[in-house]
Design a protein around this motif. Sequence first.
Motif, PDB file in Angstrom:
ATOM      1  N   SER A  68      20.082  -6.668 -11.828  1.00 28.92           N
ATOM      2  CA  SER A  68      18.956  -7.334 -12.487  1.00 28.92           C
ATOM      3  C   SER A  68      17.828  -7.662 -11.524  1.00 28.92           C
ATOM      4  O   SER A  68      17.253  -8.747 -11.563  1.00 28.92           O
ATOM      5  CB  SER A  68      19.440  -8.614 -13.191  1.00 28.92           C
ATOM      6  OG  SER A  68      20.404  -8.313 -14.148  1.00 28.92           O
ATOM      7  N   LEU A  83      17.074  -6.303 -20.214  1.00 35.42           N
ATOM      8  CA  LEU A  83      15.859  -6.865 -20.807  1.00 35.42           C
ATOM      9  C   LEU A  83      16.171  -7.595 -22.113  1.00 35.42           C
ATOM     10  O   LEU A  83      15.630  -8.668 -22.389  1.00 35.42           O
ATOM     11  CB  LEU A  83      14.829  -5.758 -21.045  1.00 35.42           C
ATOM     12  CG  LEU A  83      14.161  -5.205 -19.783  1.00 35.42           C
ATOM     13  CD1 LEU A  83      13.423  -3.909 -20.101  1.00 35.42           C
ATOM     14  CD2 LEU A  83      13.198  -6.224 -19.195  1.00 35.42           C
ATOM     15  N   LYS A 138       6.612 -13.307 -17.645  1.00 34.62           N
ATOM     16  CA  LYS A 138       6.469 -12.560 -18.900  1.00 34.62           C
ATOM     17  C   LYS A 138       5.573 -11.343 -18.692  1.00 34.62           C
ATOM     18  O   LYS A 138       5.869 -10.246 -19.168  1.00 34.62           O
ATOM     19  CB  LYS A 138       5.888 -13.473 -19.989  1.00 34.62           C
ATOM     20  CG  LYS A 138       6.863 -14.499 -20.561  1.00 34.62           C
ATOM     21  CD  LYS A 138       6.185 -15.243 -21.702  1.00 34.62           C
ATOM     22  CE  LYS A 138       7.160 -16.156 -22.427  1.00 34.62           C
ATOM     23  NZ  LYS A 138       7.612 -17.273 -21.599  1.00 34.62           N
ATOM     24  N   LEU A 159      14.377  -7.017 -11.017  1.00 31.36           N
ATOM     25  CA  LEU A 159      13.216  -6.503 -11.754  1.00 31.36           C
ATOM     26  C   LEU A 159      12.185  -5.861 -10.841  1.00 31.36           C
ATOM     27  O   LEU A 159      11.706  -4.761 -11.091  1.00 31.36           O
ATOM     28  CB  LEU A 159      12.583  -7.640 -12.557  1.00 31.36           C
ATOM     29  CG  LEU A 159      11.290  -7.330 -13.306  1.00 31.36           C
ATOM     30  CD1 LEU A 159      11.497  -6.194 -14.277  1.00 31.36           C
ATOM     31  CD2 LEU A 159      10.784  -8.564 -14.022  1.00 31.36           C
ATOM     32  N   ILE A 172      12.502 -16.790 -18.771  1.00 27.56           N
ATOM     33  CA  ILE A 172      11.160 -16.223 -18.883  1.00 27.56           C
ATOM     34  C   ILE A 172      10.159 -17.296 -19.288  1.00 27.56           C
ATOM     35  O   ILE A 172       9.256 -17.073 -20.071  1.00 27.56           O
ATOM     36  CB  ILE A 172      11.116 -15.054 -19.880  1.00 27.56           C
ATOM     37  CG1 ILE A 172      11.701 -15.453 -21.241  1.00 27.56           C
ATOM     38  CG2 ILE A 172      11.834 -13.849 -19.338  1.00 27.56           C
ATOM     39  CD1 ILE A 172      11.462 -14.431 -22.318  1.00 27.56           C
ATOM     40  N   LEU A 198      17.037 -10.366 -14.189  1.00 29.92           N
ATOM     41  CA  LEU A 198      16.583 -10.080 -15.549  1.00 29.92           C
ATOM     42  C   LEU A 198      17.422 -10.845 -16.558  1.00 29.92           C
ATOM     43  O   LEU A 198      17.018 -11.043 -17.683  1.00 29.92           O
ATOM     44  CB  LEU A 198      16.703  -8.584 -15.831  1.00 29.92           C
ATOM     45  CG  LEU A 198      15.621  -7.690 -15.268  1.00 29.92           C
ATOM     46  CD1 LEU A 198      16.036  -6.248 -15.431  1.00 29.92           C
ATOM     47  CD2 LEU A 198      14.307  -7.948 -15.930  1.00 29.92           C
ATOM     48  N   GLU A 217       5.071  -9.721 -15.954  1.00 27.57           N
ATOM     49  CA  GLU A 217       5.762  -8.726 -15.146  1.00 27.57           C
ATOM     50  C   GLU A 217       6.778  -7.955 -15.994  1.00 27.57           C
ATOM     51  O   GLU A 217       6.939  -6.735 -15.834  1.00 27.57           O
ATOM     52  CB  GLU A 217       6.474  -9.429 -13.984  1.00 27.57           C
ATOM     53  CG  GLU A 217       7.026  -8.471 -12.951  1.00 27.57           C
ATOM     54  CD  GLU A 217       7.560  -9.194 -11.727  1.00 27.57           C
ATOM     55  OE1 GLU A 217       8.310  -8.564 -10.972  1.00 27.57           O
ATOM     56  OE2 GLU A 217       7.227 -10.373 -11.534  1.00 27.57           O
ATOM     57  N   ILE A 218       7.447  -8.657 -16.906  1.00 28.77           N
ATOM     58  CA  ILE A 218       8.414  -7.988 -17.779  1.00 28.77           C
ATOM     59  C   ILE A 218       7.714  -6.992 -18.695  1.00 28.77           C
ATOM     60  O   ILE A 218       8.163  -5.864 -18.881  1.00 28.77           O
ATOM     61  CB  ILE A 218       9.192  -9.018 -18.620  1.00 28.77           C
ATOM     62  CG1 ILE A 218      10.062  -9.882 -17.710  1.00 28.77           C
ATOM     63  CG2 ILE A 218      10.073  -8.329 -19.656  1.00 28.77           C
ATOM     64  CD1 ILE A 218      10.684 -11.056 -18.409  1.00 28.77           C
ATOM     65  N   SER A 256      11.579 -13.589 -11.907  1.00 24.21           N
ATOM     66  CA  SER A 256      12.037 -12.294 -12.402  1.00 24.21           C
ATOM     67  C   SER A 256      12.361 -11.363 -11.263  1.00 24.21           C
ATOM     68  O   SER A 256      13.031 -10.356 -11.441  1.00 24.21           O
ATOM     69  CB  SER A 256      10.971 -11.675 -13.307  1.00 24.21           C
ATOM     70  OG  SER A 256       9.801 -11.434 -12.583  1.00 24.21           O
ATOM     71  N   MET A 289      17.611 -10.868 -21.401  1.00 27.50           N
ATOM     72  CA  MET A 289      16.612 -11.819 -20.924  1.00 27.50           C
ATOM     73  C   MET A 289      15.823 -12.417 -22.083  1.00 27.50           C
ATOM     74  O   MET A 289      15.461 -13.585 -22.066  1.00 27.50           O
ATOM     75  CB  MET A 289      15.670 -11.136 -19.940  1.00 27.50           C
ATOM     76  CG  MET A 289      14.861 -12.119 -19.130  1.00 27.50           C
ATOM     77  SD  MET A 289      14.067 -11.326 -17.736  1.00 27.50           S
ATOM     78  CE  MET A 289      13.508 -12.783 -16.864  1.00 27.50           C
TER      79      MET A 289
END
Length: 395
Positions: free
Chosen positions: A111, A143, A159, A113, A153, A7, A161-162, A3, A146
């Motif tokens: 992108s 997002l 995941k 992140l 992901i 993204l 971190e998102i 990530s 993604m």
Amino acid sequence: MSSSHCLGKNRDSRRDRVSIRRATVPDLANGSRETHLLFDAINVQDYDRVLDLLQSGVDPRISDKYGRTPLHVASTKMNAAIAKALIDHGANFNAEDSLGNTPLHLACISSRLAIVGILLRAGANLSSTKSHSTPLTIALSRLQSMMNEKRTIASPEIKAEIIELINLLKNRALQKNETSSISDLCKQLENLNSSIVMPAKKKTQDEQQSNTKKTLFLIRHGQSISNRDYDESSAYRDAGLTEQGISQARALHKELEELEIELAVVSPLTRALQTCQNALPPSYDGPIIVLPEIAEVCSSHYSCGQKRSVIQPKFPTRFDWSNVPMDDVWWWPYDQKHASETHDYQTKRMQKFRRFVQARSETRIAVFSHGDYLWEFLEGGRSYPANCQVITYKM
């Protein structure tokens, strides 16, 4: 796919592609030689060279004829540590180029992140409207893409971190009231958050001992004297922080306070201990445990420690040293072996650290450690951490 790299792979508009191209190839016909060198170092993602130039006094706020600053360029790259270093040295994270794009716009368009997170924590404006879209709108779009591209992901760490970024976006939007359609955007954020389902994985024997998920906030120490001088000889054994390193640590107060940490764990090396001492907010009253298992991967005299009887008196009494032997060598015996720490030795202490975390009742834990150790702990799945960068990791 990390990530920190992307993204999603949306097809960018022509305007977006022009924005990124201009940021990547600045026009500095009238710039100084040092300024050219800074942009060049950022383009090839040479973190050490960037840091050296910044410390020599090169101004990170210089811009090209399109209004692009070094931070604009860094925001399109993969090395988040460079963006963090530019901000630490005074870069304007809200600077606008001739198209109205801020570094946050370009990080979202590209992108990146990890860099989006760094810019948001620094206070970057989510609702700058001179560009064709706000950073918040672009981030939501990326997002959402993604979520639709599941292979990007697949990692539970990505995941996590998102999710952390989604929550950061939501909190910033709510606190600053930075958009007129705040309720709709927050609803979108909630939908994105709920769409990320962490997959069940086979538990190891250690993990079966505890069903409680842990959130680790992994923090590399601030700039040390050895980092500054690019020297890991015996003269820099267990070197402490520079004044800049102490400032970097103190700048973490607000961020760590917002993370609601329940436990702090710190390496027994001086640079990590000083970072912990200066970074924890005054409001923190939880345990501070000194743990040899998170000391730096030892490959030079620089990462050899000191006996507890020598180092302990230099730090506050609330530091818990019970896990460090008093007069024994707790670090890799580099002095005797004159060889780097073995992979087996490193693996065993990382496993011991994981068992320590699972045995604790706290779920939100700050870990003050070192660049090589954190890189190995994360199995190279993230960009190499910058000084005092906070990386969220789920266990």
